[in-house]
Design a protein around this motif. Structure first.
Motif, PDB file in Angstrom:
ATOM      1  N   PRO A  83     -17.339  87.753  24.401  1.00  0.00           N
ATOM      2  CA  PRO A  83     -16.106  88.302  24.962  1.00  0.00           C
ATOM      3  C   PRO A  83     -14.920  87.365  24.726  1.00  0.00           C
ATOM      4  O   PRO A  83     -15.084  86.192  24.377  1.00  0.00           O
ATOM      5  CB  PRO A  83     -16.421  88.423  26.463  1.00  0.00           C
ATOM      6  N   ASP A  84     -13.732  87.879  24.944  1.00  0.00           N
ATOM      7  CA  ASP A  84     -12.522  87.061  24.890  1.00  0.00           C
ATOM      8  C   ASP A  84     -12.637  85.906  25.891  1.00  0.00           C
ATOM      9  O   ASP A  84     -13.247  86.037  26.957  1.00  0.00           O
ATOM     10  CB  ASP A  84     -11.290  87.896  25.251  1.00  0.00           C
ATOM     11  N   ASP A  85     -12.036  84.777  25.530  1.00  0.00           N
ATOM     12  CA  ASP A  85     -11.897  83.634  26.442  1.00  0.00           C
ATOM     13  C   ASP A  85     -13.247  83.096  26.927  1.00  0.00           C
ATOM     14  O   ASP A  85     -13.381  82.650  28.064  1.00  0.00           O
ATOM     15  CB  ASP A  85     -11.037  84.004  27.664  1.00  0.00           C
ATOM     16  N   SER A  86     -14.261  83.107  26.050  1.00  0.00           N
ATOM     17  CA  SER A  86     -15.615  82.700  26.444  1.00  0.00           C
ATOM     18  C   SER A  86     -15.831  81.195  26.441  1.00  0.00           C
ATOM     19  O   SER A  86     -16.750  80.707  27.103  1.00  0.00           O
ATOM     20  CB  SER A  86     -16.653  83.331  25.503  1.00  0.00           C
ATOM     21  N   ALA A 107      -8.574  84.002  13.704  1.00  0.00           N
ATOM     22  CA  ALA A 107      -8.281  84.988  14.745  1.00  0.00           C
ATOM     23  C   ALA A 107      -9.457  85.142  15.709  1.00  0.00           C
ATOM     24  O   ALA A 107      -9.272  85.238  16.935  1.00  0.00           O
ATOM     25  CB  ALA A 107      -7.937  86.331  14.107  1.00  0.00           C
ATOM     26  N   GLU A 108     -10.687  85.157  15.182  1.00  0.00           N
ATOM     27  CA  GLU A 108     -11.861  85.280  16.036  1.00  0.00           C
ATOM     28  C   GLU A 108     -12.040  84.036  16.908  1.00  0.00           C
ATOM     29  O   GLU A 108     -12.382  84.132  18.092  1.00  0.00           O
ATOM     30  CB  GLU A 108     -13.117  85.501  15.187  1.00  0.00           C
ATOM     31  N   VAL A 110      -9.678  82.026  17.983  1.00  0.00           N
ATOM     32  CA  VAL A 110      -8.640  82.071  19.014  1.00  0.00           C
ATOM     33  C   VAL A 110      -8.998  83.102  20.075  1.00  0.00           C
ATOM     34  O   VAL A 110      -8.798  82.878  21.277  1.00  0.00           O
ATOM     35  CB  VAL A 110      -7.270  82.365  18.378  1.00  0.00           C
ATOM     36  N   ARG A 111      -9.557  84.210  19.669  1.00  0.00           N
ATOM     37  CA  ARG A 111      -9.946  85.257  20.627  1.00  0.00           C
ATOM     38  C   ARG A 111     -10.958  84.756  21.650  1.00  0.00           C
ATOM     39  O   ARG A 111     -10.828  85.016  22.844  1.00  0.00           O
ATOM     40  CB  ARG A 111     -10.516  86.466  19.882  1.00  0.00           C
ATOM     41  N   VAL A 112     -11.990  84.026  21.188  1.00  0.00           N
ATOM     42  CA  VAL A 112     -13.052  83.601  22.112  1.00  0.00           C
ATOM     43  C   VAL A 112     -12.724  82.301  22.837  1.00  0.00           C
ATOM     44  O   VAL A 112     -13.445  81.908  23.749  1.00  0.00           O
ATOM     45  CB  VAL A 112     -14.411  83.480  21.380  1.00  0.00           C
ATOM     46  N   ARG A 114     -10.622  80.138  25.435  1.00  0.00           N
ATOM     47  CA  ARG A 114      -9.803  80.415  26.610  1.00  0.00           C
ATOM     48  C   ARG A 114      -8.416  79.801  26.469  1.00  0.00           C
ATOM     49  O   ARG A 114      -8.248  78.775  25.778  1.00  0.00           O
ATOM     50  CB  ARG A 114     -10.485  79.877  27.872  1.00  0.00           C
ATOM     51  N   LYS A 235      -5.083  76.152  22.512  1.00  0.00           N
ATOM     52  CA  LYS A 235      -4.606  77.531  22.638  1.00  0.00           C
ATOM     53  C   LYS A 235      -3.687  77.571  23.853  1.00  0.00           C
ATOM     54  O   LYS A 235      -4.133  77.399  24.981  1.00  0.00           O
ATOM     55  CB  LYS A 235      -5.789  78.488  22.830  1.00  0.00           C
TER      56      LYS A 235
END
Length: 244
Positions: A83-86, A107-108, A110-112, A114, A235
């Protein structure tokens, strides 16, 4: 042999860490020893099996502190199964030069990661890598081999474009550049030729014993011919208005 410098990239016990493209697991093992909750991910199933075995051996030997966890899984860097921010920390070491869609990988990651989390990216340095490419096509023209050479400012620009805020860089493995130049000159698969064999023995001795002479030599060589370029970034937190 660590490429990430944990004195510049602090890791706290309990940090959730993703070692993306973990390979043989060198950074994942160090994070586990430091008390992190580690996920090591790679597309190579054989390497994941070996990393899993080493995690189990480390646990049995008591090498990791209480509360540390470690898991190795097979996966795709362009479609991370999280999930996001994992994660609090993401490490990707000597991987991005292999992947055509490096923007997609960033991008992936940065997505995961936090908001407020930290990321370490390492790639082969432009100058030493150009010499390797000039000396040997076989060095990079193989399946899964290096498809690009990054300039430092190019990599930092891509990291900023992905939403990261770089805060530090350095070079690493100054002793390894001459070794790879010799391998490229004599043949990347020719490990028995005397200069390559002798230099390899030196590197193994350095890794195992860490003598002062080679430590000082590498410190002097890193800014000049360090084999790897290392970049650290965070981030940023979303502005309060945007978060709402």
């Amino acid at each position: 042999m660590l490429t990430v410098d944990f004195s510049r990239f602090p890791l706290a016990p309990g940090d959730r860490v993703l070692d993306l493209g973990c390979g043989a697991g060198r950074h994942a093992f160090e994070c586990y020893r430091r008390g992190a909750q580690v996920v090591a991910l790679d597309r190579n199933a054989d390497e994941i099996r070996e990393v899993t075995k080493w995690f189990a051996a480390m646990e049995e030997a008591g090498e990791a502190p209480a509360g540390a966890t470690a898991t190795a899984i097979e996966g795709d860097a362009l479609a991370l199964p999280f999930p996001d921010d994992s994660f609090d920390v993401v490490i990707i070491s000597e991987v991005m030069e292999h992947i055509p869609d490096d923007k997609g990988v960033l991008a992936e990651m940065v997505r995961v990661l936090r908001p407020g989390g930290r990321i370490a990216v390492t790639v082969p340095r432009y100058g030493p890598e150009k010499i390797c490419w000039a000396l040997s096509d076989a060095y990079h023209e193989v399946e899964g081999g290096h498809i690009r050479i990054y300039r430092g400012d190019e990599l930092l620009g891509k990291m900023r474009a992905a939403g990261l805020k770089p805060y530090g860089t350095h070079h690493a493995h100054g002793l390894h550049s001459p070794y790879w130049w010799l391998k490229c000159a004599f043949g990347v698969d020719n490990d028995q030729v005397l200069p390559v064999k002798a230099f390899h023995k030196l590197l193994v001795w350095d890794i195992m014993k860490k003598p002062l002479a080679t430590r000082l030599a590498e410190q002097a060589l890193n800014p000049l011919i360090g084999k790897s370029f290392v970049a650290y970034a965070t981030k940023p937190h979303l502005p309060e208005a945007a978060a709402k």
